[in-house]
Scaffold this motif. Structure first.
Motif, PDB file in Angstrom:
ATOM      1  N   SER A  84     -28.931  56.426 -35.030  1.00 13.10           N
ATOM      2  CA  SER A  84     -30.169  55.681 -35.282  1.00 13.10           C
ATOM      3  C   SER A  84     -29.909  54.514 -36.213  1.00 13.10           C
ATOM      4  CB  SER A  84     -31.218  56.592 -35.922  1.00 13.10           C
ATOM      5  OG  SER A  84     -31.642  57.557 -35.035  1.00 13.10           O
ATOM      6  N   VAL A  87     -27.886  51.792 -34.336  1.00 12.97           N
ATOM      7  CA  VAL A  87     -28.678  50.987 -33.402  1.00 12.97           C
ATOM      8  C   VAL A  87     -29.636  50.083 -34.171  1.00 12.97           C
ATOM      9  CG1 VAL A  87     -30.425  51.111 -31.596  1.00 12.97           C
ATOM     10  CG2 VAL A  87     -28.453  52.587 -31.501  1.00 12.97           C
ATOM     11  N   THR A 123     -29.909  61.973 -24.374  1.00 15.46           N
ATOM     12  CA  THR A 123     -30.951  60.962 -24.469  1.00 15.46           C
ATOM     13  C   THR A 123     -31.564  60.922 -25.856  1.00 15.46           C
ATOM     14  OG1 THR A 123     -31.376  61.412 -22.161  1.00 15.46           O
ATOM     15  CG2 THR A 123     -32.948  60.056 -23.267  1.00 15.46           C
ATOM     16  N   VAL A 124     -31.561  62.054 -26.564  1.00 13.31           N
ATOM     17  CA  VAL A 124     -32.113  62.036 -27.923  1.00 13.31           C
ATOM     18  C   VAL A 124     -31.272  61.155 -28.833  1.00 13.31           C
ATOM     19  CG1 VAL A 124     -32.395  63.448 -29.976  1.00 13.31           C
ATOM     20  CG2 VAL A 124     -33.337  64.210 -27.848  1.00 13.31           C
ATOM     21  N   VAL A 125     -29.963  61.167 -28.626  1.00 12.60           N
ATOM     22  CA  VAL A 125     -29.098  60.360 -29.490  1.00 12.60           C
ATOM     23  C   VAL A 125     -29.262  58.891 -29.125  1.00 12.60           C
ATOM     24  CG1 VAL A 125     -26.723  59.865 -30.084  1.00 12.60           C
ATOM     25  CG2 VAL A 125     -27.462  62.201 -29.791  1.00 12.60           C
ATOM     26  N   PRO A 126     -29.605  58.029 -30.064  1.00 14.84           N
ATOM     27  CA  PRO A 126     -29.780  56.618 -29.734  1.00 14.84           C
ATOM     28  C   PRO A 126     -28.486  55.999 -29.236  1.00 14.84           C
ATOM     29  CG  PRO A 126     -30.742  57.111 -31.851  1.00 14.84           C
ATOM     30  CD  PRO A 126     -29.982  58.311 -31.450  1.00 14.84           C
ATOM     31  N   GLY A 127     -28.641  55.002 -28.382  1.00 12.11           N
ATOM     32  CA  GLY A 127     -27.466  54.331 -27.845  1.00 12.11           C
ATOM     33  C   GLY A 127     -27.100  54.781 -26.454  1.00 12.11           C
ATOM     34  N   THR A 128     -27.603  55.944 -26.029  1.00 15.26           N
ATOM     35  CA  THR A 128     -27.325  56.390 -24.668  1.00 15.26           C
ATOM     36  C   THR A 128     -28.613  56.898 -24.039  1.00 15.26           C
ATOM     37  OG1 THR A 128     -26.623  58.452 -25.659  1.00 15.26           O
ATOM     38  CG2 THR A 128     -24.904  57.013 -24.862  1.00 15.26           C
ATOM     39  N   VAL A 129     -28.839  56.524 -22.790  1.00 23.46           N
ATOM     40  CA  VAL A 129     -30.000  57.003 -22.044  1.00 23.46           C
ATOM     41  C   VAL A 129     -29.510  57.484 -20.689  1.00 23.46           C
ATOM     42  CG1 VAL A 129     -32.096  56.328 -20.855  1.00 23.46           C
ATOM     43  CG2 VAL A 129     -31.681  55.489 -23.122  1.00 23.46           C
ATOM     44  N   HIS A 143     -26.729  55.068 -19.441  1.00 20.82           N
ATOM     45  CA  HIS A 143     -26.645  53.678 -19.868  1.00 20.82           C
ATOM     46  C   HIS A 143     -26.320  53.693 -21.347  1.00 20.82           C
ATOM     47  CE1 HIS A 143     -28.286  49.800 -21.265  1.00 20.82           C
ATOM     48  NE2 HIS A 143     -27.838  49.379 -20.113  1.00 20.82           N
ATOM     49  N   ALA A 144     -25.214  53.064 -21.704  1.00 22.55           N
ATOM     50  CA  ALA A 144     -24.770  53.092 -23.093  1.00 22.55           C
ATOM     51  C   ALA A 144     -24.873  51.695 -23.678  1.00 22.55           C
ATOM     52  CB  ALA A 144     -23.338  53.595 -23.190  1.00 22.55           C
ATOM     53  N   LEU A 145     -25.429  51.621 -24.883  1.00 22.95           N
ATOM     54  CA  LEU A 145     -25.568  50.336 -25.572  1.00 22.95           C
ATOM     55  C   LEU A 145     -24.321  50.082 -26.400  1.00 22.95           C
ATOM     56  CD1 LEU A 145     -27.719  48.083 -26.429  1.00 22.95           C
ATOM     57  CD2 LEU A 145     -27.994  49.459 -28.451  1.00 22.95           C
TER      58      LEU A 145
END
Lengths: 236, 148, 91
Positions: A84, A87, A123-129, A143-145
């Motif tokens: 978090s 990001v 998905t809970v961890v920011p940066g990956t959906v 999808h990884a940021l």
């Protein structure tokens, strides 16, 4: 799977017990008090709700390792907190322009429970959906940021597989957990035994000889389990 | 809570507190922690707002927008729990966090899926798109017509 | 209210305000309906954080129930829009 088909009423009640307990706990939490009245109404409502809004029962593995569950929870908290902040700093850093990747990760276990929990945890961890799921092949497309090089892609893939391993060790069936343990032992042997207890709990290091770990494990089908539950009600 | 008791509570501050100007009379450690937690929540909210303005496509904005606030909400709820410590507040906070953690991934996943399927993706930002690769491979396998 | 709390309130209020204005800007500008749904979601999340911060500063729990209801049902709007989008134009 087959012996569970002809279930007696007691078996079905036993199987739904976790759900009932959770619903009663939710009711008590909402009331903020534990009295005879609230417990009785909670139990009655829980039974009513599970009878009226019937869902196909979640196939729990019947195994739960509290220590592994605790480790999983702590690791999730650390992951969510660090990611978090990361990001957030990327968002406010004016010189940052995102480069992303859509990564296919093939999970080792094909059970719906593990796949769902892994997707949720990722998905809970920011940066990956998780963008899409192939349920047949147990592939998560995420999808990884902020992936700039292939190394970042591999690191994300390793992170997903590590999360899956932790989830399997916490709530997976005996067979799944055993195969994960065997795989870990094999990996540790491969590493040469130099850093035995060094990286706890699947926390793979970033040394260069491990870059290809994800690839090896993707191709390696020997430990892959068959789909052990095929309830067939999923709508994905 | 006076400055002396702060020094007692925080031993590391004690030697430094000798030479420093005295802390204000109404300073309390609890207020300081609550302030830090609130500022953390506010910063994460700010980052989410700035992120969805700055980032160039829906999927990137999704990362900035949906998830850092969960940590912000955790911080703010912890601040509430510090200020009003009671069992009723604790149970409600646990419920709020449970539902937030259950529903936030659903939002992110549904929005991401819709964005990908309706082609709201900036391809030039992707260094790798294995989903498109797999889709193309499957289409080639099923119908050898013109894909792409 | 101590000086420390006052400073915290001013800084945090500014941050919440800027975040909310950014979200509103994205709701207005958003090229696609997905951007608008996402920005509305962010606006809601910022409001939740701000409500919580107000409770922590003023030491009451009157709006904790509001947070609970929002955490439970805020997801429905975005999911409805996402489903609608997926059906709308699948080209």
């Amino acid at each position: 799977m087959s012996p569970a088909r002809d279930i007696s009423p007691w078996r079905s009640l036993w199987r739904q017990l976790p759900l009932l307990v959770l619903l009663v706990a939710l009711w008590l939490f909402l009331w903020d008090e534990v009295t005879v009245m609230s417990v009785v109404t909670g139990v009655l409502l829980a039974i009513l709700v599970t009878r009226v809004f019937y869902l196909p029962p979640v196939l729990l593995s019947g195994r739960f390792n509290p220590w592994r569950g605790l480790l999983l929870g702590l690791r999730m908290i650390v992951d969510v907190a660090t990611a978090s902040i990361e990001v957030a700093f990327r968002a406010v850093n004016p010189r940052y322009t995102p480069t992303n990747a859509i990564i296919a990760v093939e999970l080792h276990t094909h059970s719906d429970l593990v796949m769902t929990l892994t997707a949720e945890a990722i998905t809970v961890v920011p940066g990956t959906v998780v963008v899409d799921v192939d349920r047949e092949r147990a592939v998560l497309y995420l999808h990884a940021l902020g992936t700039v090089t292939d190394e970042d892609v591999e690191r994300t893939r390793r992170h997903v597989l590590g999360t899956e391993e932790r989830i399997v060790l916490a709530v997976g069936t005996h067979e799944e957990a055993e195969s994960v343990r065997a795989e870990r032992r094999a990996r540790r042997m491969q590493r040469g035994g130099g850093v035995h207890g060094g990286a706890p709990d699947g926390l793979t290091g970033l040394s260069s000889d491990e870059v290809s770990t994800g690839d090896i494990r993707r191709r390696d089908g020997a430990h892959r389990l068959d789909r052990n539950e095929d309830s067939g009600e999923g709508s994905r | 809570m006076s400055a002396a008791s702060v020094a007692l509570l925080v031993p590391a501050l004690a030697p430094a507190a000798e030479g420093m100007p005295p802390l204000p009379e109404d300073f309390s450690v609890r207020d300081a922690i609550v302030g830090v937690l609130i500022l953390l929540g506010a910063f994460l909210s700010l980052a989410a707002g700035v992120g969805i303005v700055r980032f160039p496509d829906v999927l990137s904005r999704l990362h900035a927008g949906t998830k850092p606030q969960v940590l912000g909400l955790v911080a703010v709820l912890a601040a509430i729990l510090l200020e009003v410590p009671s069992w009723g507040v604790l149970t409600t906070i646990v419920l709020i966090l449970t539902f937030q953690l259950l529903t936030q991934p659903m939002t992110a996943h549904m929005l991401g899926r819709a964005a990908y399927r309706t082609d709201h993706v900036r391809r030039d930002l992707l260094i790798d798109d294995e989903l498109a690769d797999d889709i193309a491979r499957r289409e080639r396998a099923s119908a050898p017509s013109d894909d792409d | 209210m101590s000086l420390l709390t006052l400073v915290v309130v001013i800084i945090a209020g500014t941050m919440f305000g800027i975040g909310a204005i950014c979200a509103v800007w994205r709701v207005i500008r958003g090229p696609s309906i997905l951007d608008r749904a996402l920005a509305a979601d962010v606006l809601l999340a910022i409001s939740m954080c701000a409500l919580g911060a107000e409770m922590a500063v003023n030491r009451h729990t009157d709006t904790l129930v509001v947070l609970l209801i929002l955490a439970m049902f805020a997801v429905l709007g975005s999911i409805a829009i996402a489903r609608f989008m997926a059906k709308e134009d699948d080209s």
